[in-house]
Design an enzyme around this catalytic site. Structure first.
Site, PDB file in Angstrom:
ATOM      1  N   LEU A 255       0.834  -1.204   0.000  1.00  0.00           N
ATOM      2  CA  LEU A 255       0.000   0.000   0.000  1.00  0.00           C
ATOM      3  C   LEU A 255       0.864   1.247   0.000  1.00  0.00           C
ATOM      4  O   LEU A 255       0.611   2.192  -0.755  1.00  0.00           O
ATOM      5  CB  LEU A 255      -0.928  -0.005   1.220  1.00  0.00           C
ATOM      6  CG  LEU A 255      -1.648   1.308   1.559  1.00  0.00           C
ATOM      7  CD1 LEU A 255      -2.528   1.759   0.400  1.00  0.00           C
ATOM      8  CD2 LEU A 255      -2.477   1.149   2.833  1.00  0.00           C
TER       9      LEU A 255
ATOM     10  N   TYR B  41       2.744   1.569  -3.422  1.00  0.00           N
ATOM     11  CA  TYR B  41       1.750   1.810  -4.477  1.00  0.00           C
ATOM     12  C   TYR B  41       1.256   3.254  -4.437  1.00  0.00           C
ATOM     13  O   TYR B  41       1.170   3.924  -5.479  1.00  0.00           O
ATOM     14  CB  TYR B  41       0.583   0.843  -4.300  1.00  0.00           C
ATOM     15  CG  TYR B  41      -0.599   1.112  -5.210  1.00  0.00           C
ATOM     16  CD1 TYR B  41      -0.543   0.784  -6.561  1.00  0.00           C
ATOM     17  CD2 TYR B  41      -1.773   1.681  -4.708  1.00  0.00           C
ATOM     18  CE1 TYR B  41      -1.625   1.019  -7.400  1.00  0.00           C
ATOM     19  CE2 TYR B  41      -2.859   1.923  -5.540  1.00  0.00           C
ATOM     20  CZ  TYR B  41      -2.779   1.590  -6.880  1.00  0.00           C
ATOM     21  OH  TYR B  41      -3.849   1.833  -7.703  1.00  0.00           O
ATOM     22  N   HIS B  42       0.948   3.727  -3.248  1.00  0.00           N
ATOM     23  CA  HIS B  42       0.429   5.084  -3.101  1.00  0.00           C
ATOM     24  C   HIS B  42       1.456   6.121  -3.560  1.00  0.00           C
ATOM     25  O   HIS B  42       1.132   7.033  -4.335  1.00  0.00           O
ATOM     26  CB  HIS B  42       0.035   5.331  -1.648  1.00  0.00           C
ATOM     27  CG  HIS B  42      -0.484   6.704  -1.385  1.00  0.00           C
ATOM     28  ND1 HIS B  42      -1.633   7.190  -1.972  1.00  0.00           N
ATOM     29  CD2 HIS B  42      -0.018   7.715  -0.605  1.00  0.00           C
ATOM     30  CE1 HIS B  42      -1.853   8.429  -1.569  1.00  0.00           C
ATOM     31  NE2 HIS B  42      -0.877   8.771  -0.745  1.00  0.00           N
ATOM     32  N   HIS B  43       2.699   5.965  -3.100  1.00  0.00           N
ATOM     33  CA  HIS B  43       3.721   6.967  -3.419  1.00  0.00           C
ATOM     34  C   HIS B  43       4.157   6.932  -4.882  1.00  0.00           C
ATOM     35  O   HIS B  43       4.562   7.964  -5.423  1.00  0.00           O
ATOM     36  CB  HIS B  43       4.940   6.784  -2.508  1.00  0.00           C
ATOM     37  CG  HIS B  43       4.739   7.312  -1.125  1.00  0.00           C
ATOM     38  ND1 HIS B  43       4.660   8.663  -0.848  1.00  0.00           N
ATOM     39  CD2 HIS B  43       4.590   6.678   0.069  1.00  0.00           C
ATOM     40  CE1 HIS B  43       4.467   8.836   0.452  1.00  0.00           C
ATOM     41  NE2 HIS B  43       4.412   7.648   1.033  1.00  0.00           N
TER      42      HIS B  43
ATOM     43  N   ILE C 233       0.408   8.395  -6.940  1.00  0.00           N
ATOM     44  CA  ILE C 233      -0.348   9.626  -6.688  1.00  0.00           C
ATOM     45  C   ILE C 233       0.254  10.839  -7.399  1.00  0.00           C
ATOM     46  O   ILE C 233      -0.455  11.625  -8.028  1.00  0.00           O
ATOM     47  CB  ILE C 233      -0.503   9.887  -5.165  1.00  0.00           C
ATOM     48  CG1 ILE C 233      -1.409  11.079  -4.900  1.00  0.00           C
ATOM     49  CG2 ILE C 233       0.853  10.070  -4.486  1.00  0.00           C
ATOM     50  CD1 ILE C 233      -2.842  10.876  -5.298  1.00  0.00           C
TER      51      ILE C 233
END
EC number: 2.3.1.-
Length: 249
Positions: free
Chosen positions: A130, A133-135, A138
């Site tokens: 998570l 994936y987020h960094h 986004i």
């Protein structure tokens, strides 16, 4: 405040009010910076192999303080557009929204230091799928919106709510870095999930209602935030199960 015709801005496939910033959102920069993020993680892992974890208390205090201040400034400047309706679905494009969305995009590269600090402190348990994936996604998505001239109007909402939540999140990090325990930590994760749910609602409304921004971008937002909500819900459930096991012990 000067408003511009949204369709004219979108047709430019460029930042409408600040074209001098286009160099920071072209594809080589977008792709290169995010590949670079992953490369730095690998290099830091190799560097830390066999080394003692760094403490980094004071650098992290400075970093978290700067993040709180930046997030508050962005939330305040973008929050003024809430008066045009929560999502400002039919709102005109302005230089103010475009500028602060660009600032918000730029801070996503600063946010990458979250990961670097984790690796340097050898807190591998925090380095989840998570998190990576987020960094790695986004900033790329915000860059795409800016590159194609659609990071304006109703797009302010995503940047505003993310900035507001980040102000609270980095304040939590700052508070706990001083040695305190935050009893509201669980609510912070819930707040993040509420953020994603609102962004999903925003995307659905942008798809079904009249909005100057092409629907394909709203669909992208919808799909992306569905993945984030799913991953955060898994993270939340895992954390709650861990708390229950500790309570039993």
């Amino acid at each position: 405040m000067k408003f511009a015709d949204a369709m004219q801005c979108i047709g430019k496939e460029s930042l409408c009010f600040h074209p001098e910033l286009n160099v920071f959102v072209n594809y080589p920069v977008l792709i290169g910076c995010h590949i670079g993020y992953l490369v730095v993680i690998v290099l830091l892992y190799k560097f830390m192999k066999g080394r003692t974890a760094y403490v980094l208390k004071y650098p992290m205090m400075l970093y978290n303080t700067a993040q709180v201040a930046l997030s508050l400034v962005m939330a305040i400047n973008l929050g003024q557009f809430l008066v045009y309706g929560v999502f400002n679905l039919n709102g005109g494009f302005t230089g103010t929204i475009e500028y602060w969305i660009f600032v918000h995009y730029a801070t996503k590269f600063l946010d990458m230091f979250d990961t670097y600090f984790i690796v340097l402190r050898k807190k591998e348990e925090q380095l989840s799928f998570l998190h990576i994936y987020h960094h790695v996604t986004i900033g790329f998505i915000w860059g795409l919106l800016l590159h194609h001239g659609v990071a304006n109007g109703t797009a302010f909402f995503g940047a505003w709510i993310n900035s507001a939540v980040h102000a609270l999140m980095y304040f939590h990090y700052l508070y706990t870095s001083l040695g305190y325990t935050n009893p509201l930590k669980t609510y912070l994760t819930q707040l993040q999930m509420i953020q994603f749910a609102l962004c999903i609602l925003h995307a659905v409304l942008a798809v079904v209602a009249h909005s100057p921004i092409p629907k394909k971008w709203a669909v992208l937002q919808l799909c992306y935030h569905l993945t984030l909500l799913y991953l955060f819900m898994r993270f939340y459930r895992k954390g709650m199960r861990k708390l229950k096991r500790k309570a039993k012990v």
